[in-house]
Scaffold this motif. Structure first.
Motif, PDB file in Angstrom:
ATOM      1  N   ALA A  46       0.865  -1.171   0.000  1.00  0.00           N
ATOM      2  CA  ALA A  46       0.000   0.000   0.000  1.00  0.00           C
ATOM      3  C   ALA A  46       0.903   1.222   0.000  1.00  0.00           C
ATOM      4  N   PHE A  86      -7.085   5.677  -2.200  1.00  0.00           N
ATOM      5  CA  PHE A  86      -7.065   4.293  -1.703  1.00  0.00           C
ATOM      6  C   PHE A  86      -8.468   3.690  -1.777  1.00  0.00           C
ATOM      7  N   ASP A 136      -2.099  -5.282   2.884  1.00  0.00           N
ATOM      8  CA  ASP A 136      -2.284  -3.849   2.649  1.00  0.00           C
ATOM      9  C   ASP A 136      -3.672  -3.361   3.051  1.00  0.00           C
ATOM     10  N   ILE A 170      -4.461   0.166   5.096  1.00  0.00           N
ATOM     11  CA  ILE A 170      -5.348   1.218   4.607  1.00  0.00           C
ATOM     12  C   ILE A 170      -6.521   1.419   5.561  1.00  0.00           C
TER      13      ILE A 170
END
Lengths: 304, 322, 243
Positions: free
Chosen positions: A32, A242, B97, B101
């Motif tokens: 990420a 995101f 991930d 997030i």
């Protein structure tokens, strides 16, 4: 309500462009990247500098194009900024992320991306100052499309939407018609097999950074045209892009495009029912909703 | 003289409270490899929870339950744990991930909520009406701060010992096994998602404890206390100290907090007035550079994890080889 | 005896440093022949093929192809050297169409690409019929054919095949293996790793048996087919001294 919808679509245009690069990097490099949004501000400021340079060197180009606050100088600046930001993205990868990958510390890349985001964001603040800037000092007047319901649209916003759609179309053609596009998709699906089929992995990763950085630069300029250019714009954009990538499904370019519009529209429609102070939470609520209903997003696939 | 001692007490209290938070993060990242992008949300949940539960009745916002203090603190920790449980449940079975997030999003939403929802937590004005426990007996002065420091140190030592025992237990070995090689851990018949969830919630409860103590110390908490800055600071403490090592975590907390306060002081003292506006930017560049630099050149921190020799490291087979 | 195309000598390799899965393994593939590598699960067969393909580093030994050392070259340069590799699973790109998979594999063929594509479609008519469909929709046998077609796209002299018949129906398995045999008549050499001992031994020229990461015995496939020792290795019986 309709005004909110229109504003949402226009917001979606630059969110989508930002999310495309993010989703590709997240999928291929499997982390990420919290510094991706900083590429948007890097692009916005690079264009600001290039715009000033071109306008100073070739004053003719500083004339506005029709009703837009856009000039030939800014158009050239956007192109230059795409290149500069793409190259910066490759450099950041070389300096930080690639070295962590090579050492087998893939998990640390997310951490490093946060650190890089802090460094880039605050360096921009130190260099350009903390106050907002604009590409054009002139007030861009909105055009009244309808009296009842009241609908106002700025010409710049229409340009942003059309230009974003054109760029996405070009990317679509590259991905679906060229062997270079196939090789990007191949690496995204199965890097080892792509290598066996003659795809140079490190060159492809570089290409992904160039594409992601270039689109991020455009997204940053479009954000600046729609709002204003501030050093902390990356901080405000990181969660929405995101969210766009997750809504669309990590790794899916088409998902990122759709996700960007979903996030943009949801954020603006939320203004109808929620006080505007809550707008920054909307992307998070969308992420939660996707995780509950369809964890891999609209177009995503499960992957370990 | 008393001024210096009093400042040192103040410094030690803040650094110790942050050290507890770093220990909580170390369980998540250092021992289990879980990236928490929203440390401050769990810290904030502890602070807000404690103050709302333990405070006097307020007209303007929720709270004023005037709970017995230890219960209020436990309540704050439970709130942090509950938030972690929900986020963990949704993300820990997915790619790593998603956790990064989602936790980052939690922090944004948490700050956004407490800043805007005046009915809930007083909005930008923060939570008021909390009285520090035993204030009637100890007063507001140096004596109180000294006693409070003793309590904080006690909490720090207790957390440290608890985590040391946890890490040395079979559960701790399981955490490392999952961090190193999820498939291998899975083949032992353990559900990595369940184990990770336990570690994530436990770490967040510790973050909540830290936040609760922080709120108690100032008897006040506002959205200014739950800005992302704190997340970055706590990370830097862990990474510099040495993730995976509890001693390193505590060491890093004192070191980074010292460097942060010193750099802030030096910038405000020596930097020209017109540059003062940029003090924050300079500090953030430094902290970002410290995080990235440590990851690149000293990834195991100043006090590295003492690695238990694993089966993989021994490889007796190799020595039998041809 | 035809000349050796690939010579693997004393190779030691594994996924983790200091924990070799293969130890001192030697294998030779001769021009226009099929060299078969069999062995029980965990014998190191796939590791051997991945080491040759450059996906796993080797810590000792040599891998020579056509006289040149190829150990250490990147997997994406392998095709340029004339080696193609067909992995056991996930050997096609499911999200690309069949045509796109082949175009990708033909990327380096330049002006020769259209002619080669036509030849591949001649050879695999089932793929030609479905060329616009996503490869993920293909049946197991068709996927293997697509994977083989992608390998052939680079006009290789040697193909490394990792259990091409795994997971296929007996009929499809037979077709895939017979196709491999047919390829050798066109001058291609094949290193074949298989679990399907009976079918594959009938096609192979030379057979190597691996167990616990080491060479056990090798010899002409016809001879080993009736050798009781082969069965013993498979049944986990007494180890046989390396040949």
């Amino acid at each position: 309500m309709i005004q909110n919808l229109i504003d949402g679509v226009l917001t979606g245009a630059y969110l989508s462009l930002g999310a495309i690069g993010l989703t590709l990097v997240m999928h291929i490099l499997r982390f990420a990247n919290f510094s991706h949004a900083e590429l948007l501000s890097l692009g916005a400021y690079a264009a600001l500098v290039c715009d000033a340079l071109v306008s100073a060197l070739v004053p003719v180009f500083a004339a506005k194009l029709g009703p837009l606050s856009l000039t030939w100088a800014l158009t050239a600046a956007i192109a230059a900024s795409m290149v500069l930001t793409g190259v910066s993205a490759v450099l950041i990868d070389r300096l930080v992320f690639k070295r962590l990958r090579d050492k087998g510390q893939e998990l640390s890349m997310v951490f490093a991306s946060f650190g890089m985001a802090l460094v880039i964001r605050n360096l921009i603040g130190l260099i350009f100052g903390l106050s907002p800037q604009l590409y054009s000092k002139d007030i861009a007047f909105a055009v009244l499309l309808s009296q009842d319901p009241l609908i106002l649209v700025k010409p710049d916003q229409v340009f942003v939407l059309i230009a974003a759609l054109v760029l996405m179309m070009i990317l679509h053609l590259v991905l679906s018609r060229t062997t270079f596009g196939y090789s990007l998709r191949a690496v995204a699906e199965n890097p080892a097999l792509a290598q066996v089929n003659g795809v140079n992995l490190s060159r492809t990763i570089m290409a992904v950074w160039v594409i992601g950085g270039g689109l991020a630069a455009v997204a940053g300029v479009f954000y600046g045209l729609s709002h204003q250019i501030i050093p902390v714009m990356g901080r405000d954009l990181v969660l929405p892009i995101f969210a766009a990538a997750i809504v669309g499904g990590i790794g899916s370019v088409y998902g990122a495009v759709l996700g960007g519009f979903v996030v943009g529209i949801a954020g603006n429609l939320a203004l109808v029912i929620l006080p505007s102070g809550y707008t920054p939470s909307v992307p998070f609520l969308l992420i939660l909703a996707v995780l509950i209903i369809r964890p891999y997003g609209l177009f995503g696939e499960a992957r370990a | 003289m008393i001024g210096v001692v009093s400042y040192l007490v103040f410094f030690a209290t803040t650094a110790s409270i942050l050290a507890i938070a770093v220990l909580g993060l170390n369980l998540q990242w250092g021992n289990t490899g879980l990236f928490n992008g929203g440390v401050v949300a769990f810290f904030g949940a502890g602070a807000y929870g404690t103050l709302i539960l333990g405070g006097m009745p307020q007209g303007a916002h929720l709270g004023g339950f005037a709970l017995f203090y230890p219960l209020a603190l436990l309540g704050g920790m439970a709130l942090a744990g509950l938030m972690a449980w929900i986020v963990g449940l949704l993300t820990l079975r997915l790619r790593h991930d998603y956790l990064a997030i989602a936790t980052f999003g939690v922090a944004v939403a948490f700050e956004n909520l407490v800043r805007n929802a005046e009915w809930l937590a007083g909005g930008a004005k923060g939570v008021r009406g909390f009285e520090r426990p035993l204030r009637a007996m100890l007063g507001d002065g140096f004596l109180y701060n000294l006693c409070f420091l003793a309590v904080v140190l006690l909490a720090l030592v207790a957390t440290y010992l608890f985590l040391e025992r946890l890490v040395a237990s079979p559960f701790g070995r399981l955490l490392r096994a999952i961090r190193e090689d999820e498939e291998a851990a899975q083949s032992l018949g353990k559900s990595p998602a369940g184990v990770r969830l336990t570690a994530f919630v436990t770490g967040s409860v510790i973050l909540g404890l830290s936040g609760g103590l922080y709120g108690t110390f100032y008897a006040f908490v506002s959205p200014q206390d739950v800005l992302p800055t704190l997340t970055f600071q706590i990370w830097a403490m862990l990474i510099v100290g040495g993730s995976g090592n509890n001693r390193g975590a505590v060491f890093g907390a004192f070191l980074i907090w010292g460097a942060w306060t010193a750099s802030g002081w030096a910038l405000s003292r020596f930097a020209p007035v017109e540059a003062q506006l940029y003090t924050g930017s300079v500090q953030f560049v430094l902290i970002g550079a410290v995080i990235v630099g440590m990851l690149l050149w000293r990834p195991r921190g100043l006090l590295p994890e003492r690695l238990v020799v694993s089966q993989r490291g021994k490889t007796p087979l190799a020595k039998q080889g041809v | 005896m035809p000349e050796a195309v690939l010579t693997v000598t004393g190779v030691t390799a594994g996924y983790v440093p200091d924990l070799p899965i293969l130890r001192d393994v030697s294998v030779t593939v001769r021009a226009g022949q099929i060299a078969l590598v069999i062995g029980p699960n965990g014998a190191g067969k796939s590791t051997l093929i991945k080491a040759i393909a450059g996906l796993i580093p080797i810590s000792a030994g040599r891998i020579a192809f056509g006289g040149a050392e190829i150990a250490g070259i990147r997997p994406d340069q392998l095709a340029a050297h004339g080696i193609a590799y067909v992995p056991q699973t996930d050997n096609i790109f499911r999200s690309l169409t069949i045509r796109q998979n082949l175009d990708l594999a033909l990327r380096r063929a330049g002006g020769d690409a259209p002619a080669r594509l036509a030849r591949l479609f001649d050879q695999f008519p089932a793929l030609a019929d479905k060329h616009r469909e996503r490869a993920g929709t293909l049946s197991g046998g068709q996927r293997q054919f697509l994977a083989v077609a992608m390998a052939l796209a680079s006009a290789p002299r040697l193909i490394l095949m990792d259990e091409p018949s795994a997971g296929l129906s007996p009929k499809a398995a037979q077709e895939v293996l017979e196709h491999a045999r047919m390829l050798t008549t066109q001058g291609v050499s094949i290193l074949l790793v298989e679990q399907n001992v009976n079918q594959s031994m009938r096609l192979a020229n030379h057979c190597y048996i691996l167990a616990e990461g080491r060479n056990q015995i090798d010899g002409p496939a016809q001879d080993l087919l009736h050798d009781p020792v082969v069965g013993e290795i498979y049944l986990g019986g007494r180890r046989v001294g390396a040949a």
